[in-house]
Design an enzyme around this catalytic site. Structure first.
Site, short mmCIF file in Angstrom:
data_model
loop_
_atom_site.label_atom_id
_atom_site.label_comp_id
_atom_site.label_asym_id
_atom_site.label_seq_id
_atom_site.Cartn_x
_atom_site.Cartn_y
_atom_site.Cartn_z
N ASP A 125 34.07 -6.06 57.31
CA ASP A 125 33.34 -6.41 56.08
C ASP A 125 34.16 -6.06 54.84
O ASP A 125 34.98 -5.15 54.87
CB ASP A 125 32.01 -5.63 56.07
CG ASP A 125 31.02 -6.22 55.08
OD1 ASP A 125 31.27 -7.32 54.55
OD2 ASP A 125 29.98 -5.57 54.84
N ASN A 138 26.13 -16.67 58.71
CA ASN A 138 27.26 -17.06 57.84
C ASN A 138 27.29 -18.55 57.51
O ASN A 138 27.95 -18.97 56.55
CB ASN A 138 28.61 -16.63 58.43
CG ASN A 138 28.87 -15.14 58.36
OD1 ASN A 138 29.58 -14.58 59.19
ND2 ASN A 138 28.29 -14.46 57.36
C1 FPP Z 1 33.01 -10.25 56.02
O1 FPP Z 1 33.45 -10.06 54.71
C2 FPP Z 1 33.97 -11.07 56.80
C3 FPP Z 1 33.68 -12.27 57.40
C4 FPP Z 1 32.35 -12.87 57.35
C5 FPP Z 1 34.70 -13.04 58.14
C6 FPP Z 1 35.74 -12.27 58.89
C7 FPP Z 1 36.90 -13.14 59.18
C8 FPP Z 1 38.21 -12.76 59.19
C9 FPP Z 1 38.64 -11.37 58.99
C10 FPP Z 1 39.32 -13.71 59.40
C11 FPP Z 1 39.14 -14.82 60.39
C12 FPP Z 1 38.96 -14.39 61.77
C13 FPP Z 1 39.78 -14.67 62.79
C14 FPP Z 1 39.34 -14.21 64.13
C15 FPP Z 1 41.07 -15.36 62.67
P1 FPP Z 1 32.58 -10.64 53.53
O2 FPP Z 1 33.07 -12.02 53.24
O3 FPP Z 1 31.13 -10.55 53.86
O4 FPP Z 1 32.95 -9.67 52.35
P2 FPP Z 1 31.99 -9.16 51.16
O5 FPP Z 1 30.89 -8.37 51.80
O6 FPP Z 1 32.91 -8.31 50.33
O7 FPP Z 1 31.50 -10.36 50.43
#
Ligand code: FPP
Length: 246
Positions: free
Chosen positions: A21, A69
């Site tokens: 996250d 998501n």
């Molecule tokens: C959460 O941060 C992260 C995600 C929903 C996506 C995670 C994906 C990756 C790390 C890269 C792609 C994955 C692979 C397997 C290649 P957020 O967007 O919710 O952050 P925030 O809470 O700061 O808004």
């Protein structure tokens, strides 16, 4: 003494699950779009995998895309799917050479066709590896998984394959998308949030939690070591009392 030296290699978790996250907040701090953070998050995955191999962690489950998501702006969803496809295509050879087997959990049928195809290829390509199982939770939510398992068990019992009176925790585990995967001993969530967000609700009954303020794109091997050290400082009683453990 380095952090790594402090870790008891005979008592590392076999399965670590991670809620990655903070990508969006990390990007915002750099004055960039959210996808910039997701892109940098891939480097954190590489680092985490290296640390997992060093510590003989055999299963690493990453919450990469939840069923919730899909509600994000279309450009971000498309960008995440594209990142997944590109990362798999670019990394799968190296991953395989380092003994990684790729697995998925979640409603994979609901992913775009090109993602499904790339995931199928990657799973096939790495199927004989067993050093680290990299499990991507994609289009995953624990409530979806539980509902899905209940439906499958109900259908089997309707057909007479399962006697309802023999349904126990093991039967339920065997109908989860994590069938055959041991429950995680340690769950890490980055970015200072203290929530489970519909992740592995059935499997985390006795899991230790480690929360860190570090945003996922900044997460490095040392942060993984810290989480494992924190895990090793816990007394896991499984409902018993301390004296019974010795
Ligand atoms: C959460 O941060 C992260 C995600 C929903 C996506 C995670 C994906 C990756 C790390 C890269 C792609 C994955 C692979 C397997 C290649 P957020 O967007 O919710 O952050 P925030 O809470 O700061 O808004």
């Amino acid at each position: 003494m380095s952090l790594l030296d402090k870790i008891d290699l005979n008592n590392t978790p076999k399965h670590v699950a991670i809620i990655m996250d903070g990508n969006g907040r990390w990007a915002k701090k750099q004055g960039q779009e959210r996808l910039y953070g997701h892109n940098f998050g891939v480097e954190s995955i590489r680092e985490t995998l290296k640390a997992a191999r060093e510590l003989k962690v055999s299963y690493l489950t990453l919450y990469a895309f939840s069923t919730e998501n899909w509600n994000r702006p279309k450009a971000e969803v498309d960008g995440l799917m594209d990142l997944l496809v590109r990362s798999l295509a670019n990394e799968i050879k190296e991953l395989s050479e380092s003994g990684v087997r790729l697995l998925t959990i979640g409603d994979i049928e609901g992913l775009p066709e090109n993602c499904r195809a790339e995931l199928m290829d990657a799973q096939e390509y790495t199927k004989n590896n067993s050093e680290v199982h990299l499990i991507l939770a994609l289009n995953y939510s624990a409530r979806w998984e539980i509902v899905n398992a209940v439906q499958k068990i109900a259908l089997e019992s309707q057909k007479g394959i399962v006697d309802p009176l023999t349904i126990n925790a093991e039967v339920i585990s065997d109908h989860m998308t994590t069938k055959g995967i041991p429950d995680p001993e340690l769950l890490i969530r980055t970015s200072g949030e203290h929530r489970i967000s519909n992740f592995l609700l059935w499997q985390i009954a006795y899991t230790e939690f480690h929360f860190t303020e570090v945003l996922w794109p900044d997460f490095r091997k040392e942060d993984f070591y810290k989480a494992v050290l924190d895990y090793q400082s816990r007394e896991r009683r499984f409902g018993m009392v301390s004296e019974q453990l010795t």
